[in-house]
Scaffold this active site. Structure first.
Site, PDB file in Angstrom:
ATOM      1  N   ASP A  13       0.814  -1.226   0.000  1.00 20.76           N
ATOM      2  CA  ASP A  13       0.000   0.000   0.000  1.00 20.76           C
ATOM      3  C   ASP A  13       0.844   1.271   0.000  1.00 20.76           C
ATOM      4  O   ASP A  13       0.456   2.279   0.570  1.00 20.76           O
ATOM      5  CB  ASP A  13      -0.951   0.024   1.215  1.00 20.76           C
ATOM      6  CG  ASP A  13      -1.790  -1.221   1.291  1.00 20.76           C
ATOM      7  OD1 ASP A  13      -2.335  -1.619   0.251  1.00 20.76           O
ATOM      8  OD2 ASP A  13      -1.879  -1.823   2.385  1.00 20.76           O
ATOM      9  N   LYS A  16       1.808   2.412  -4.959  1.00 22.15           N
ATOM     10  CA  LYS A  16       2.437   1.942  -6.200  1.00 22.15           C
ATOM     11  C   LYS A  16       1.543   2.178  -7.402  1.00 22.15           C
ATOM     12  O   LYS A  16       2.020   2.475  -8.479  1.00 22.15           O
ATOM     13  CB  LYS A  16       2.742   0.436  -6.118  1.00 22.15           C
ATOM     14  CG  LYS A  16       3.790   0.082  -5.092  1.00 22.15           C
ATOM     15  CD  LYS A  16       4.093  -1.402  -5.102  1.00 22.15           C
ATOM     16  CE  LYS A  16       2.964  -2.252  -4.549  1.00 22.15           C
ATOM     17  NZ  LYS A  16       2.681  -2.067  -3.122  1.00 22.15           N
ATOM     18  N   GLY A  17       0.214   2.030  -7.210  1.00 25.28           N
ATOM     19  CA  GLY A  17      -0.731   2.147  -8.316  1.00 25.28           C
ATOM     20  C   GLY A  17      -0.527   3.442  -9.088  1.00 25.28           C
ATOM     21  O   GLY A  17      -0.452   3.445 -10.309  1.00 25.28           O
ATOM     22  N   HIS A  41      -4.911  -2.170  -6.320  1.00 29.92           N
ATOM     23  CA  HIS A  41      -4.458  -0.838  -6.698  1.00 29.92           C
ATOM     24  C   HIS A  41      -5.673  -0.001  -7.067  1.00 29.92           C
ATOM     25  O   HIS A  41      -6.455  -0.387  -7.922  1.00 29.92           O
ATOM     26  CB  HIS A  41      -3.501  -0.902  -7.893  1.00 29.92           C
ATOM     27  CG  HIS A  41      -2.201  -1.559  -7.559  1.00 29.92           C
ATOM     28  ND1 HIS A  41      -1.278  -1.907  -8.504  1.00 29.92           N
ATOM     29  CD2 HIS A  41      -1.670  -1.910  -6.370  1.00 29.92           C
ATOM     30  CE1 HIS A  41      -0.234  -2.463  -7.912  1.00 29.92           C
ATOM     31  NE2 HIS A  41      -0.443  -2.478  -6.614  1.00 29.92           N
ATOM     32  N   THR A 240       3.134 -12.263   3.294  1.00 29.58           N
ATOM     33  CA  THR A 240       2.329 -12.933   2.285  1.00 29.58           C
ATOM     34  C   THR A 240       3.111 -14.147   1.794  1.00 29.58           C
ATOM     35  O   THR A 240       4.244 -14.385   2.235  1.00 29.58           O
ATOM     36  CB  THR A 240       1.939 -11.963   1.149  1.00 29.58           C
ATOM     37  OG1 THR A 240       0.941 -12.592   0.343  1.00 29.58           O
ATOM     38  CG2 THR A 240       3.129 -11.574   0.294  1.00 29.58           C
ATOM     39  N   ARG A 306      -5.705   0.639   8.521  1.00 31.18           N
ATOM     40  CA  ARG A 306      -4.280   0.296   8.526  1.00 31.18           C
ATOM     41  C   ARG A 306      -3.609   0.834   9.777  1.00 31.18           C
ATOM     42  O   ARG A 306      -3.988   1.899  10.277  1.00 31.18           O
ATOM     43  CB  ARG A 306      -3.599   0.886   7.296  1.00 31.18           C
ATOM     44  CG  ARG A 306      -4.109   0.260   6.013  1.00 31.18           C
ATOM     45  CD  ARG A 306      -3.503   0.932   4.782  1.00 31.18           C
ATOM     46  NE  ARG A 306      -4.060   0.349   3.569  1.00 31.18           N
ATOM     47  CZ  ARG A 306      -4.282   1.022   2.436  1.00 31.18           C
ATOM     48  NH1 ARG A 306      -3.973   2.307   2.346  1.00 31.18           N
ATOM     49  NH2 ARG A 306      -4.802   0.414   1.396  1.00 31.18           N
ATOM     50  N   LEU A 333       3.357  12.627   0.580  1.00 29.10           N
ATOM     51  CA  LEU A 333       4.022  13.618   1.440  1.00 29.10           C
ATOM     52  C   LEU A 333       3.007  14.613   2.003  1.00 29.10           C
ATOM     53  O   LEU A 333       3.121  15.063   3.149  1.00 29.10           O
ATOM     54  CB  LEU A 333       5.106  14.356   0.631  1.00 29.10           C
ATOM     55  CG  LEU A 333       5.948  15.354   1.405  1.00 29.10           C
ATOM     56  CD1 LEU A 333       6.811  14.667   2.458  1.00 29.10           C
ATOM     57  CD2 LEU A 333       6.845  16.177   0.466  1.00 29.10           C
ATOM     58  N   GLY A 416      -0.203  14.417  -3.697  1.00 29.96           N
ATOM     59  CA  GLY A 416      -1.667  14.419  -3.712  1.00 29.96           C
ATOM     60  C   GLY A 416      -2.163  13.211  -4.478  1.00 29.96           C
ATOM     61  O   GLY A 416      -1.381  12.517  -5.137  1.00 29.96           O
TER      62      GLY A 416
HETATM   63  P1  IMP Z   1      -2.260 -12.747   2.415  1.00 28.59           P
HETATM   64  O1  IMP Z   1      -1.393 -12.151   1.365  1.00 28.59           O
HETATM   65  O2  IMP Z   1      -3.718 -12.573   2.130  1.00 28.59           O
HETATM   66  O3  IMP Z   1      -1.884 -14.142   2.758  1.00 28.59           O
HETATM   67  O4  IMP Z   1      -2.016 -11.903   3.764  1.00 28.59           O
HETATM   68  C1  IMP Z   1      -0.788 -11.958   4.465  1.00 28.59           C
HETATM   69  C2  IMP Z   1      -0.410 -10.591   5.008  1.00 28.59           C
HETATM   70  O5  IMP Z   1      -0.053  -9.737   3.931  1.00 28.59           O
HETATM   71  C3  IMP Z   1      -1.531  -9.873   5.755  1.00 28.59           C
HETATM   72  O6  IMP Z   1      -0.952  -9.082   6.787  1.00 28.59           O
HETATM   73  C4  IMP Z   1      -2.124  -8.974   4.690  1.00 28.59           C
HETATM   74  O7  IMP Z   1      -2.789  -7.866   5.227  1.00 28.59           O
HETATM   75  C5  IMP Z   1      -0.859  -8.567   3.961  1.00 28.59           C
HETATM   76  N1  IMP Z   1      -1.073  -8.143   2.568  1.00 28.59           N
HETATM   77  C6  IMP Z   1      -1.261  -8.934   1.501  1.00 28.59           C
HETATM   78  N2  IMP Z   1      -1.367  -8.198   0.384  1.00 28.59           N
HETATM   79  C7  IMP Z   1      -1.224  -6.923   0.746  1.00 28.59           C
HETATM   80  C8  IMP Z   1      -1.207  -5.686   0.018  1.00 28.59           C
HETATM   81  O8  IMP Z   1      -1.313  -5.634  -1.210  1.00 28.59           O
HETATM   82  N3  IMP Z   1      -1.029  -4.557   0.775  1.00 28.59           N
HETATM   83  C9  IMP Z   1      -0.864  -4.599   2.099  1.00 28.59           C
HETATM   84  N4  IMP Z   1      -0.869  -5.712   2.800  1.00 28.59           N
HETATM   85  C10 IMP Z   1      -1.041  -6.880   2.144  1.00 28.59           C
HETATM   86 MG    MG Z   2      -2.945  -2.012  -1.955  1.00 25.12          MG
END
Ligand code: IMP
Ligand code: MG
Length: 431
Positions: A13, A16-17, A41, A240, A306, A333, A416
């Site tokens: 998060d 990147k998008g 994204h 992940t 978050r 920023l 922004g």
């Molecule tokens: P999973 O990828 O669903 O197995 O989740 C494992 C961990 O990675 C968890 O803490 C999710 O919140 C985090 N996570 C997975 N993909 C993203 C993402 O694109 N952005 C932020 N956190 C992610």
């Molecule tokens: Mg994301």
């Protein structure tokens, strides 16, 4: 430079998008190479909001080719939903513009069921996954039980393997996880329909990319999640299930290391993470709440609030090393406007010993005390800034300090939400 990868250098998060969208203008092909629809994204184009989870951001630029690489795990029903949603909004993706690797793995409903019931089963030790079945799908890949797009080619053998997997997973759901099983027939039927629609998109994407690169085309590799969520280099087990670092580009798309020209790392001007796990520079209370509101820090995949923290230079240095970064883009920023003073985590203290990057042995991460450096904030609105000189001096000094601490070139600064609210100091495709 012709081939560029963009990776998150925090816990995902990072915004990147928006950066990928900006760079996609200079690319002929945009590639996803790991992860699945656990990524999300969000892009706003022409007043329409798009949440892309599987399809690369290039989908919104009409002449770009989008590739789903072999390193991905793809929920076929979710993918068709995304294709249909894009089509409704005027962005049709025919097989000329969307290429799916034969070797990418399929995420099935039993993966989601296992993901969710395992999290419930773990109780306090839960990872906080997105619940989309990503981990269980990668487990099947590694244990060589996974179903791939390639399996769809022959319907009979596919159906046979699918039924066998459903049987095995249901036994596990019932006996180990004490959870509800998944019914076989609706899955088989849904896959029969999905198969018909998806077969035309299948492609030897590695060979396709190799041909394109040899022909001088520009390719953008769009990383998902972030370095600290990497299965090897992140905060295991709170990660992940894929490699999110830049080296995953090669295994996950089928090009060789010499074919990648540069890696751009994306970081927020502060830090966020969703889900459980260590977060040394986390902040709490009203300041965290106001950053969350200001930065709209709620998960785009799951809607969860978050966790918020200060910029962490130790995390950034770790990411610079494991990704071999060419440069760094700092996003959001503007969210820090009005906070005075600002803190930067410049390293960690573990029982009197100082660490500038990740301490050896991640078990230490639970015990580190962040070392902060204070910097003056600013009150001016940043969203109109297009050059460094448009920024208030304090914001400039903050950025210069981040670049100093991370040791790589500052390439872009997001000020922004809009596409144009970006200061571009160096575009890798123009270097
Ligand atoms: P999973 O990828 O669903 O197995 O989740 C494992 C961990 O990675 C968890 O803490 C999710 O919140 C985090 N996570 C997975 N993909 C993203 C993402 O694109 N952005 C932020 N956190 C992610
Ligand atoms: Mg994301």
């Amino acid at each position: 430079m012709k081939t560029v990868a963009v990776v998150g250098i925090q816990w995902g998060d990072e915004g990147k998008g928006k950066i990928v969208d900006l760079l996609a203008h200079d690319a002929d092909i945009v590639v996803r190479y790991q992860g699945g629809n656990n990524a999300a994204h969000t892009l706003v184009v022409g007043g329409d909001k798009f949440i892309l989870r599987l399809i690369p951001s290039g989908a919104l630029l009409r002449e770009k080719v989008c590739v789903l690489g072999n390193g991905m795990v793809v929920d076929p029903v979710a993918l068709l939903g995304e294709i249909d949603d894009l089509k409704r909004k005027g962005f049709a993706l025919n097989p000329g513009r969307l290429k799916i690797s034969y070797d990418a793995h399929l995420v099935m409903p039993y993966h989601r069921a296992i993901d969710r019931s395992r999290e419930a089963h773990l109780g306090k030790r839960a990872i906080g996954t997105t619940g989309f079945g990503i981990g269980p799908a990668y487990e099947d890949k590694m244990s060589r039980l996974g179903l791939r797009f390639d399996d769809l080619v022959d319907l009979n053998t596919f159906t046979e393997k699918l039924r066998r997997n459903i049987r095995d997973k249901n036994a596990h759901l019932r006996a180990v996880l004490k959870a509800k099983t998944v019914p076989a027939e609706p899955i088989v039927a849904a896959m029969r329909t999905a198969r018909r629609r998806l077969l035309p998109y299948l492609c030897d994407t590695g060979a396709f990319l190799d041909d394109a690169i040899r022909a001088g085309q520009s390719v953008l590799f769009e990383g998902a999640h972030g370095t600290m969520l990497d299965i090897d280099h992140g905060t295991y087990p709170y990660v992940t299930s894929s490699n999110c670092v830049a080296s995953a580009v090669f295994a996950g798309s089928g090009i060789g290391p010499a074919s990648l020209d540069a890696v751009l790392g994306i970081s927020k001007a502060y830090t966020t993470r969703v889900g459980a796990g260590p977060f040394p520079s986390e902040m709490f209370g009203t300041l965290a709440d106001s950053v969350r509101e200001e930065g709209v820090e709620f998960g785009s995949a799951t809607g969860r609030p978050r966790r918020i923290g200060w910029f962490d230079a130790a995390v950034a240095r770790h990411s610079v090393r494991v990704n071999g970064l060419w440069g760094i883009a700092i996003t959001k920023l503007d969210v820090l406007t009005g906070i005075d003073p600002l803190q930067i985590c410049v390293g960690y203290d573990v029982r009197g010993k100082r660490y500038d990057a990740m301490p050896p042995g991640r078990h230490m991460l639970d015990r580190v005390k962040p070392v902060y450096e204070e910097m003056p904030g600013w009150r001016d609105d940043l969203t109109g800034a297009r050059t460094m000189n448009d920024l208030p001096a304090a914001a400039r000094r903050y950025l210069v300090r981040l670049a100093e601490l991370t040791g790589v070139r500052l390439a872009m600064v997001g000020v922004g939400a809009a596409r144009e609210s970006t200061i571009v100091l160096a575009n890798p495709f123009h270097s």
